[in-house]
Write an enzyme that holds these catalytic residues in place. Structure first.
Site, PDB file in Angstrom:
ATOM      1  N   ASN A  15       0.764   1.236  -8.507  1.00 29.16           N
ATOM      2  CA  ASN A  15       0.551   1.959  -7.228  1.00 29.16           C
ATOM      3  C   ASN A  15       1.568   1.359  -6.273  1.00 29.16           C
ATOM      4  O   ASN A  15       1.553   0.139  -6.058  1.00 29.16           O
ATOM      5  CB  ASN A  15      -0.883   1.695  -6.799  1.00 29.16           C
ATOM      6  CG  ASN A  15      -1.393   2.516  -5.635  1.00 29.16           C
ATOM      7  OD1 ASN A  15      -2.444   2.183  -5.120  1.00 29.16           O
ATOM      8  ND2 ASN A  15      -0.699   3.547  -5.218  1.00 29.16           N
ATOM      9  N   GLN A  48       1.948   5.010  -0.792  1.00 32.72           N
ATOM     10  CA  GLN A  48       1.473   4.744   0.568  1.00 32.72           C
ATOM     11  C   GLN A  48       2.487   3.864   1.311  1.00 32.72           C
ATOM     12  O   GLN A  48       3.274   3.137   0.680  1.00 32.72           O
ATOM     13  CB  GLN A  48       0.127   3.995   0.559  1.00 32.72           C
ATOM     14  CG  GLN A  48      -1.093   4.873   0.314  1.00 32.72           C
ATOM     15  CD  GLN A  48      -1.435   5.060  -1.157  1.00 32.72           C
ATOM     16  OE1 GLN A  48      -1.112   4.203  -2.008  1.00 32.72           O
ATOM     17  NE2 GLN A  48      -2.075   6.178  -1.475  1.00 32.72           N
ATOM     18  N   ASN A  68      -0.849   7.641   3.715  1.00 24.25           N
ATOM     19  CA  ASN A  68      -0.561   8.256   2.415  1.00 24.25           C
ATOM     20  C   ASN A  68       0.822   8.887   2.423  1.00 24.25           C
ATOM     21  O   ASN A  68       1.416   9.111   3.496  1.00 24.25           O
ATOM     22  CB  ASN A  68      -1.595   9.351   2.112  1.00 24.25           C
ATOM     23  CG  ASN A  68      -2.894   8.797   1.556  1.00 24.25           C
ATOM     24  OD1 ASN A  68      -2.902   7.806   0.821  1.00 24.25           O
ATOM     25  ND2 ASN A  68      -4.002   9.433   1.917  1.00 24.25           N
ATOM     26  N   CYS A  77      -7.204   0.863   1.307  1.00 21.11           N
ATOM     27  CA  CYS A  77      -6.335   0.922   0.128  1.00 21.11           C
ATOM     28  C   CYS A  77      -6.491  -0.392  -0.617  1.00 21.11           C
ATOM     29  O   CYS A  77      -6.129  -1.450  -0.079  1.00 21.11           O
ATOM     30  CB  CYS A  77      -4.877   1.145   0.548  1.00 21.11           C
ATOM     31  SG  CYS A  77      -3.739   1.249  -0.859  1.00 21.11           S
ATOM     32  N   GLY A  78      -7.021  -0.337  -1.818  1.00 20.83           N
ATOM     33  CA  GLY A  78      -7.321  -1.570  -2.549  1.00 20.83           C
ATOM     34  C   GLY A  78      -6.085  -2.258  -3.081  1.00 20.83           C
ATOM     35  O   GLY A  78      -5.836  -3.444  -2.802  1.00 20.83           O
ATOM     36  N   HIS A 176     -14.539   8.886  -2.305  1.00 21.00           N
ATOM     37  CA  HIS A 176     -14.253   9.030  -3.734  1.00 21.00           C
ATOM     38  C   HIS A 176     -15.302   9.915  -4.391  1.00 21.00           C
ATOM     39  O   HIS A 176     -16.482   9.823  -4.050  1.00 21.00           O
ATOM     40  CB  HIS A 176     -14.240   7.661  -4.422  1.00 21.00           C
ATOM     41  CG  HIS A 176     -13.059   6.820  -4.037  1.00 21.00           C
ATOM     42  ND1 HIS A 176     -11.858   6.856  -4.709  1.00 21.00           N
ATOM     43  CD2 HIS A 176     -12.880   5.952  -3.000  1.00 21.00           C
ATOM     44  CE1 HIS A 176     -11.003   6.049  -4.114  1.00 21.00           C
ATOM     45  NE2 HIS A 176     -11.587   5.490  -3.078  1.00 21.00           N
ATOM     46  N   ASN A 207     -10.671  11.467  -2.829  1.00 20.10           N
ATOM     47  CA  ASN A 207      -9.960  10.971  -4.018  1.00 20.10           C
ATOM     48  C   ASN A 207     -10.810  11.323  -5.243  1.00 20.10           C
ATOM     49  O   ASN A 207     -12.022  11.055  -5.235  1.00 20.10           O
ATOM     50  CB  ASN A 207      -9.796   9.452  -3.922  1.00 20.10           C
ATOM     51  CG  ASN A 207      -8.995   9.035  -2.703  1.00 20.10           C
ATOM     52  OD1 ASN A 207      -7.772   9.150  -2.679  1.00 20.10           O
ATOM     53  ND2 ASN A 207      -9.690   8.565  -1.655  1.00 20.10           N
ATOM     54  N   GLU A 225      -5.252  11.008  -6.223  1.00 16.72           N
ATOM     55  CA  GLU A 225      -5.490  10.448  -4.900  1.00 16.72           C
ATOM     56  C   GLU A 225      -5.307  11.478  -3.780  1.00 16.72           C
ATOM     57  O   GLU A 225      -4.347  12.259  -3.790  1.00 16.72           O
ATOM     58  CB  GLU A 225      -4.537   9.271  -4.627  1.00 16.72           C
ATOM     59  CG  GLU A 225      -4.940   7.988  -5.318  1.00 16.72           C
ATOM     60  CD  GLU A 225      -4.297   6.781  -4.664  1.00 16.72           C
ATOM     61  OE1 GLU A 225      -4.108   6.794  -3.433  1.00 16.72           O
ATOM     62  OE2 GLU A 225      -3.964   5.824  -5.407  1.00 16.72           O
ATOM     63  N   ARG A 226      -6.223  11.435  -2.817  1.00 16.47           N
ATOM     64  CA  ARG A 226      -6.087  12.239  -1.587  1.00 16.47           C
ATOM     65  C   ARG A 226      -4.730  11.939  -0.961  1.00 16.47           C
ATOM     66  O   ARG A 226      -4.347  10.788  -0.830  1.00 16.47           O
ATOM     67  CB  ARG A 226      -7.210  11.864  -0.621  1.00 16.47           C
ATOM     68  CG  ARG A 226      -7.163  12.521   0.718  1.00 16.47           C
ATOM     69  CD  ARG A 226      -8.316  12.106   1.627  1.00 16.47           C
ATOM     70  NE  ARG A 226      -8.318  10.687   1.946  1.00 16.47           N
ATOM     71  CZ  ARG A 226      -9.129  10.163   2.873  1.00 16.47           C
ATOM     72  NH1 ARG A 226      -9.993  10.927   3.520  1.00 16.47           N
ATOM     73  NH2 ARG A 226      -9.085   8.860   3.126  1.00 16.47           N
ATOM     74  N   CYS A 234      -5.465   3.184  -8.686  1.00 12.19           N
ATOM     75  CA  CYS A 234      -6.081   3.318  -7.357  1.00 12.19           C
ATOM     76  C   CYS A 234      -7.143   2.233  -7.244  1.00 12.19           C
ATOM     77  O   CYS A 234      -8.144   2.275  -7.984  1.00 12.19           O
ATOM     78  CB  CYS A 234      -6.697   4.706  -7.210  1.00 12.19           C
ATOM     79  SG  CYS A 234      -7.545   4.958  -5.633  1.00 12.19           S
ATOM     80  N   GLY A 235      -6.931   1.271  -6.354  1.00 16.53           N
ATOM     81  CA  GLY A 235      -7.838   0.120  -6.261  1.00 16.53           C
ATOM     82  C   GLY A 235      -9.220   0.506  -5.776  1.00 16.53           C
ATOM     83  O   GLY A 235     -10.234   0.151  -6.384  1.00 16.53           O
ATOM     84  N   THR A 236      -9.283   1.265  -4.686  1.00 12.17           N
ATOM     85  CA  THR A 236     -10.599   1.704  -4.196  1.00 12.17           C
ATOM     86  C   THR A 236     -11.234   2.670  -5.190  1.00 12.17           C
ATOM     87  O   THR A 236     -12.456   2.713  -5.329  1.00 12.17           O
ATOM     88  CB  THR A 236     -10.494   2.389  -2.823  1.00 12.17           C
ATOM     89  OG1 THR A 236      -9.477   3.405  -2.880  1.00 12.17           O
ATOM     90  CG2 THR A 236     -10.178   1.381  -1.726  1.00 12.17           C
ATOM     91  N   GLY A 237     -10.375   3.406  -5.913  1.00 14.20           N
ATOM     92  CA  GLY A 237     -10.891   4.299  -6.953  1.00 14.20           C
ATOM     93  C   GLY A 237     -11.532   3.527  -8.093  1.00 14.20           C
ATOM     94  O   GLY A 237     -12.565   3.936  -8.638  1.00 14.20           O
TER      95      GLY A 237
HETATM   96  N1  LIG Z   1      -5.282   7.884  -1.260  1.00 17.87           N
HETATM   97  C1  LIG Z   1      -6.323   7.030  -0.671  1.00 17.87           C
HETATM   98  C2  LIG Z   1      -5.692   5.809   0.036  1.00 17.87           C
HETATM   99  C3  LIG Z   1      -5.033   4.831  -0.935  1.00 17.87           C
HETATM  100  C4  LIG Z   1      -5.982   4.311  -1.959  1.00 17.87           C
HETATM  101  C5  LIG Z   1      -5.372   3.657  -3.195  1.00 17.87           C
HETATM  102  N2  LIG Z   1      -3.953   3.620  -3.278  1.00 17.87           N
HETATM  103  C6  LIG Z   1      -6.007   2.297  -3.454  1.00 17.87           C
HETATM  104  O1  LIG Z   1      -5.370   1.426  -4.063  1.00 17.87           O
HETATM  105  O2  LIG Z   1      -7.195   2.136  -3.055  1.00 17.87           O
HETATM  106  C7  LIG Z   1      -7.122   7.865   0.350  1.00 17.87           C
HETATM  107  O3  LIG Z   1      -6.590   8.839   0.857  1.00 17.87           O
HETATM  108  O4  LIG Z   1      -8.263   7.486   0.619  1.00 17.87           O
END
Ligand SMILES: N[C@H](CCC[C@H](N)C(=O)O)C(=O)O
Length: 296
Positions: A15, A48, A68, A77-78, A176, A207, A225-226, A234-237
């Site tokens: 990422n 991002q 984004n 963003c994780g 998410h 997302n 990802e959104r 995607c960390g938060t994902g």
């Molecule tokens: N696209 C995500 C933001 C970046 C998340 C992702 N890159 C991560 O590592 O969490 C959103 O619109 O909420």
């Protein structure tokens, strides 16, 4: 007047980010100029853009903003949090290994680990529709073994057919929608991910995660990802997917998440009052300078 801007290119499990240092001077960039920076043909290229600023209050060490690739500012963003921590440490902006940082939706705490990876306290997950936000009106929720709910969400496919997807909706500060698939390699990440991202039930968009359960402590994950499209990680994902799996009684409390770009490790107690912890890599790729046109 065009702006000459120094930047650092970084990546966490593939990422990728452009990191801007605004601790002493703000560039005053517009959404179009963020989009230009993220553009992989006309700009630098990134999923991002992360902007580092001085602490807004004595409770934290820094603030960091996340935009984004489409230029929109988002809450969390994780993978970016880990790269943020590596950046401020390597640039000598702090001597701390554990750093408190203010994001749009709260304070997170990355910690630089001796093995070079970074562990981040990502805060607690939220499941209530209004916390996502998600419009669950008149939707049928399937109850899981705990108080976990999966929502049967109708989708209209481009080819005119109709169907529905079973989504677990989780907020890690950002929204998410996670679904289970038998094989991430064959999952309709782009076609269905795009539909879910802009689905009318998600007023802030969402997302879209596609999770394959390998074992109780291992999953494979792809995320549309959104504001970006599919990313390598995607960390938060990853946090949202593991939280969904634990919430549904399908996963243990510490899970390795295999993404297209690398491995992340997520740990959560299963108690919605407790934080989710994410551990993974953070790598500086190159430094540079770019001229940002003022008219785009
Ligand atoms: N696209 C995500 C933001 C970046 C998340 C992702 N890159 C991560 O590592 O969490 C959103 O619109 O909420």
């Amino acid at each position: 007047m065009p702006k000459q801007i120094r930047f650092t290119k970084m990546q966490g499990a593939g990422n990728d980010f452009v990191v801007l240092d605004e601790t002493s001077h703000r560039h005053g960039l517009t959404a179009e100029q963020y989009r230009f920076i993220a553009d992989r043909h006309f700009g630098i290229g990134a999923d991002q853009i992360l902007t580092v600023r001085a602490a807004p209050s004595p409770e934290v060490d820094f603030e960091y903003l996340i935009h984004n690739a489409d230029g929109g500012e988002v809450e969390q963003c994780g993978n970016g949090a880990r790269c943020f921590a590596r950046f401020v440490h390597d640039k000598g902006l702090t001597r701390k290994d554990t750093i408190r940082v203010q994001t749009m939706k709260g304070v997170i705490t990355p910690q630089l680990m001796p093995d070079g990876r970074v562990t981040v306290d990502m805060g607690r997950p939220r499941f209530e529709p209004d916390e996502i936000p998600f419009n669950a009106e008149n939707l049928h929720a399937l109850k899981g073994p705990t108080d976990a709910r999966r929502w049967q969400v109708p989708v209209d496919y481009p080819a005119g057919s109709h169907g529905s997807v079973l989504l677990t909706v989780v907020s890690m500060g950002n929204p998410h929608a996670v679904q289970l698939v038998d094989d991430v390699g064959n999952a309709p990440v782009n076609e269905l991910g795009r539909l879910i991202e802009i689905h009318e039930r998600f007023p802030e968009r969402v997302n879209a995660g596609f999770m394959q359960i390998v074992s109780r402590d291992e999953i494979k994950l792809r995320v549309f990802e959104r504001g970006v499209g599919e990313t390598l990680a995607c960390g938060t994902g990853a946090c949202a997917a593991v939280v969904a799996g634990i919430h549904l009684g399908l996963l243990d409390l510490r899970v390795d998440v295999h993404t297209l770009g690398g491995r992340l490790t997520i740990a959560w107690s299963g108690d919605p009052r407790d934080s989710v912890f994410m551990t993974g890599p953070a790598t500086t790729v190159f430094e540079g300078q770019i001229e940002i046109p003022d008219k785009l």
